[in-house]
Design a protein around this motif. Structure first.
Motif: not given
Length: 396
Positions: A120-125, A128-134
């Motif tokens: 969900v965090i790395q691939d899905l978001l 939809y143009g939602i940036e993610t950081t782990l």
């Protein structure tokens, strides 16, 4: 039990009585309302119901008396203001994270997550143009450095799956709130018996009710708990329109499972703690992790924010994958399964199951070695489980 009286009762009592709605027949066990829709006395009543002017049920995708009982019981157990249940734990996680966001927002999450949560965090978001950081969830500085003006959500699980790391929920919540973000906590491994994320500063707590809440391998379910404002503004309409809703039957099974949750979790935790103590010095094991032990890497934090240990034990068998597989295949009582929190003891090899999609170097960073095994303690006699495990370890 009324909402006001529930606050004066201890968790074990709430687990049995909270949220019960009785029909005109006065049944002892909560009723299963296995219906899709509802009828109205008049067209005017139907109109008022849809406008929200008349309280009541409209359609079981939105709500249902049995589902409402399950949600109310969880609300009073968790100390939340509102809740919405979902078809699965991942439906709850995905909805809690995605529903409040829009393109251009930013999410920060702990790197130590269940494989589907990582998806969900790395691939899905990002689609939809939602940036993610782990980040390394154990490092508060990394959470702070990851904050941006557009950060809206922090997400973590604690203890982590499968290596049972314990994250500083109050510390991470403080960082999130200073930056104008909300903190969503997956509390599955701790259960509401041993940890209360909302009381620790989290804004949203999610569960896979499939695990300990059912606890007997029967059905799927999930739940999101938060403030009235968050559920009303972000979750209710999203679920109403997109439909990741729980079935009334599953809600009834979970509602009944809650009656024994405290008894089961306490017994399973005692068993897990005993097993951890026995295996800690076993010559075939190179590493053992259990949140209730003094040698846990975050032992002081465990004492600070948890009321108990865990129903799970993680240990690394010397000899890597082949040795771990020999142990798994030699077990007689504990069953190989990727589930947890069940009345039956379950065991899995995370590197080839729940976290197999990760690159080997990423698994190594998280401490998921080829020899690592996750053990979920059931309700069997502890001595039988220890004999089963020690006999299997001789095959390593």
């Amino acid at each position: 039990m009324s909402k006001s009286s529930a606050a004066s009762y201890r968790p074990e009592t709430r687990l049995v009585h909270s949220g019960t709605l009785r029909s005109q027949y006065g049944e002892t066990s909560e009723a299963l309302f296995l219906t899709q829709g509802y009828v109205y006395a008049s067209a005017e009543e139907c109109e008022a119901r849809f406008k929200g002017e008349d309280p009541g049920f409209i359609y079981s995708r939105y709500s249902n008396p049995t589902i409402a009982m399950f949600e109310r019981r969880m609300i009073e157990l968790e100390g939340a203001e509102a809740a919405r249940s979902a078809a699965t734990g991942m439906a709850a996680v995905t909805t809690a994270i995605l529903a409040p966001l829009k393109a251009g927002d930013h999410v920060v999450a702990s790197r130590a997550l269940f494989g589907s949560c990582l998806y969900v965090i790395q691939d899905l978001l990002p689609r939809y143009g939602i940036e993610t950081t782990l980040v390394d969830g154990l490092d508060l500085d990394q959470w702070q450095r990851a904050l941006k003006p557009n950060t809206k959500t922090f997400f973590l699980e604690s203890p982590t799956n499968p290596t049972l790391g314990v994250l500083d929920i109050p510390g991470i919540a403080e960082i999130a709130h200073r930056g104008g973000a909300r903190l969503v906590v997956d509390n599955v491994f701790a259960t509401p018996i041993w940890q209360s994320p909302l009381a620790l500063g989290a804004d949203v707590v999610v569960y896979s009710a499939t695990k300990h809440i059912d606890g007997q391998g029967r059905c799927l379910g999930g739940i999101i708990l938060s403030s009235e404002a968050f559920i009303a503004e972000h979750i209710h309409n999203f679920m109403r329109q997109t439909g990741p809703s729980i079935s009334p039957f599953n809600a009834w099974v979970l509602l009944k499972g809650l009656e024994t949750l405290g008894v089961r979790v306490r017994a399973q935790t005692d068993t897990a703690a005993h097993i951890a103590d026995v295996l800690a010095s076993h010559p075939k094991i190179s590493r053992l992790v259990y949140p209730g032990r003094a040698d846990h890497p975050q032992a002081s934090l465990v004492k600070k924010q948890m009321r108990g240990g865990s129903t799970l034990v993680g240990f690394e068998v010397k000899g890597g994958k082949q040795a771990a597989f020999r142990v798994l295949n030699a077990l007689k009582l504990a069953k190989i399964s990727n589930n947890l929190g069940d009345a039956k003891s379950l065991v899995t090899h995370p590197a080839t199951t729940t976290h197999q999609r990760l690159k080997p170097e990423d698994r190594a960073t998280l401490g998921i070695s080829e020899g690592f095994i996750r053990f979920s303690a059931g309700l069997e006699h502890v001595d039988d489980l220890i004999e089963d495990l020690t006999a299997a370890l001789e095959k390593a």
